[in-house]
Design an enzyme around this catalytic site. Structure first.
Site, short mmCIF file in Angstrom:
data_model
loop_
_atom_site.label_atom_id
_atom_site.label_comp_id
_atom_site.label_asym_id
_atom_site.label_seq_id
_atom_site.Cartn_x
_atom_site.Cartn_y
_atom_site.Cartn_z
N PRO A 154 0.79 -0.75 0.04
CA PRO A 154 0.09 0.29 0.18
C PRO A 154 0.87 0.96 0.04
CG PRO A 154 -0.30 -1.11 2.21
CD PRO A 154 1.20 -1.96 0.88
N GLN A 206 -6.24 -2.11 2.96
CA GLN A 206 -5.47 -1.45 3.43
C GLN A 206 -6.30 0.21 4.99
OE1 GLN A 206 -1.48 1.25 4.83
NE2 GLN A 206 -0.75 -0.93 5.53
N CYS A 217 3.43 2.53 9.67
CA CYS A 217 3.55 4.53 8.55
C CYS A 217 3.96 5.27 9.90
CB CYS A 217 2.55 4.31 8.28
SG CYS A 217 1.95 7.01 6.98
N HIS A 221 8.25 -5.10 7.45
CA HIS A 221 9.23 -3.77 6.66
C HIS A 221 9.95 -4.00 8.10
CE1 HIS A 221 9.81 0.43 5.22
NE2 HIS A 221 10.74 -0.80 4.47
N ASN A 274 8.96 -6.93 3.43
CA ASN A 274 9.27 -5.89 2.81
C ASN A 274 10.07 -5.06 3.09
OD1 ASN A 274 6.69 -2.60 3.36
ND2 ASN A 274 7.65 -3.35 1.26
N GLY A 275 10.31 -4.44 1.92
CA GLY A 275 11.74 -3.32 2.77
C GLY A 275 12.92 -3.12 1.61
N GLY A 276 13.47 -2.57 0.50
CA GLY A 276 14.46 -2.70 -0.38
C GLY A 276 14.41 -3.53 -1.03
N ARG A 307 7.84 0.51 -3.94
CA ARG A 307 8.01 1.21 -4.92
C ARG A 307 9.10 1.10 -6.28
NH1 ARG A 307 7.05 3.45 -0.40
NH2 ARG A 307 5.95 6.14 -0.89
#
Length: 343
Positions: free
Chosen positions: A26, A79, A109, A180, A220-222, A243
């Site tokens: 999300p 979400q 977040c 994350h 999640n992450g990078g 992203r």
């Protein structure tokens, strides 16, 4: 392609639930319903998530505006952002009524605006409250309730922090955790910096899977390449892309075959573009030209040629203000014709 514009009469999801082996995170201002339809043209089985929707927007606002989506987006998760168990239960129930396949609670977040609402990453400091929220939502719906979170907040660097958080929330019945693998710094870093500066600690997610082997742990992450995905899947149940999936969406073109065993052919970039034209035409016609603009949809498609010669020409054509103002979906094909590979 139809748009769901009213709650379904059946409170169960309208499509079969598939494993969350691959998913797209999300992302505020990015993963709206138009973006998700575009991604769905590239991959049929990758799990998609809405932007975060606050409970206040649903309890007091325009439910249809926030929850309507397109039938072909399944499997798709809603979400939620919030910290009041009753409001979250109400919002989760609305999500199920509208046909979502999963409800996900945002505990990751780090933005100050979200913190002022007492939700997001700051909730990791109150694991029992998160558990109460999860229980309230699980009591209200029959679809999955999951949690997306960080591995720590501020200077809490110990693995024990995230382990205890997961353990407490799991007591409320949550069995899927999207991790994350960075700390969230609540003061002093922007949301962008929070995605880049705190170091990635993938081993924390791996340890969670070892300590909670019966739970679904998604990392999640990078993460940017299939090689990285393959490595992570040796340790956890699923991988969530952020992203990279937005800026380089064609990375997902082989996901159905590679990770879900699909025997369907991989779509070309031209196939994807042509599949979007009827959708765009229908959306513009439905709106009657009164509000929805062509670039509301095409802005999500700028990265389709990422990494190829001519990607810049493609983006330029798809971003041309004069042509966008004309509202002609055939702009997609003109952008393709300017790309060297179309010759």
């Amino acid at each position: 392609m139809t748009t769901i514009s009213a709650p379904t009469s059946d409170t169960s999801a309208t499509a079969p639930v598939r494993g969350r082996r691959l998913s797209v995170a999300p992302m505020m201002d990015w993963t709206d319903r138009h973006c998700r339809v575009f991604h769905r043209q590239i991959t049929r089985h990758t799990w998609l998530y809405t932007e975060m929707v606050t409970t206040g927007a649903l309890v007091y606002g325009d439910v249809e505006r926030h929850l309507r989506f397109n039938e072909e987006e399944h499997p798709v998760a809603l979400q939620l952002g919030g910290s009041d168990p009753a409001d979250l239960a109400t919002s989760a129930k609305l999500g199920q009524q509208w046909g979502y396949d999963e409800i996900n609670l945002n505990c990751g977040c780090p933005s100050e605006r979200v913190q002022k609402g007492a939700f997001g990453a700051c909730l990791m400091a109150e694991p029992q409250l998160v558990a109460d929220c999860v229980k309230a939502m699980r009591d209200a719906v029959t679809i999955d309730v999951t949690v997306k979170h960080r591995i720590g907040i501020d200077q809490s660097e110990s693995y024990d922090f995230v382990r205890d958080f997961v353990g407490t929330v799991a007591d409320a019945g949550c069995t899927t955790f999207v991790v994350h693998a960075r700390n969230a710094i609540l003061k002093g870093l922007s949301p962008k910096e929070n995605r880049e500066i705190p170091p990635l600690k993938y081993d924390f997610a791996y340890r969670l899977k070892r300590d909670f082997p019966d739970f679904e742990i998604i990392i999640n992450g990078g993460i940017k390449t299939e090689a990285e995905i393959d490595l992570h899947l040796q340790h956890v149940d699923g991988v969530m892309l952020g992203r990279e999936a937005y800026h380089n969406p064609y990375l997902m073109a082989t996901f159905d075959q590679r990770y879900y065993g699909a025997d369907t052919p991989v779509k070309s970039r031209e196939d994807v573009l042509r599949a979007m034209i009827p959708y765009i035409s229908a959306q513009l016609a439905k709106d009657g030209g009164k509000g929805l603009k062509l670039n509301t949809i095409t802005r999500h498609m700028l990265g389709l040629m990422q990494g190829l010669p001519g990607a810049r020409q493609f983006r330029q054509t798809l971003s041309d203000a004069r042509q966008l103002a004309a509202g002609d979906p055939q702009l997609l094909l003109r952008a393709l014709q300017r790309h060297p590979l179309a010759a």
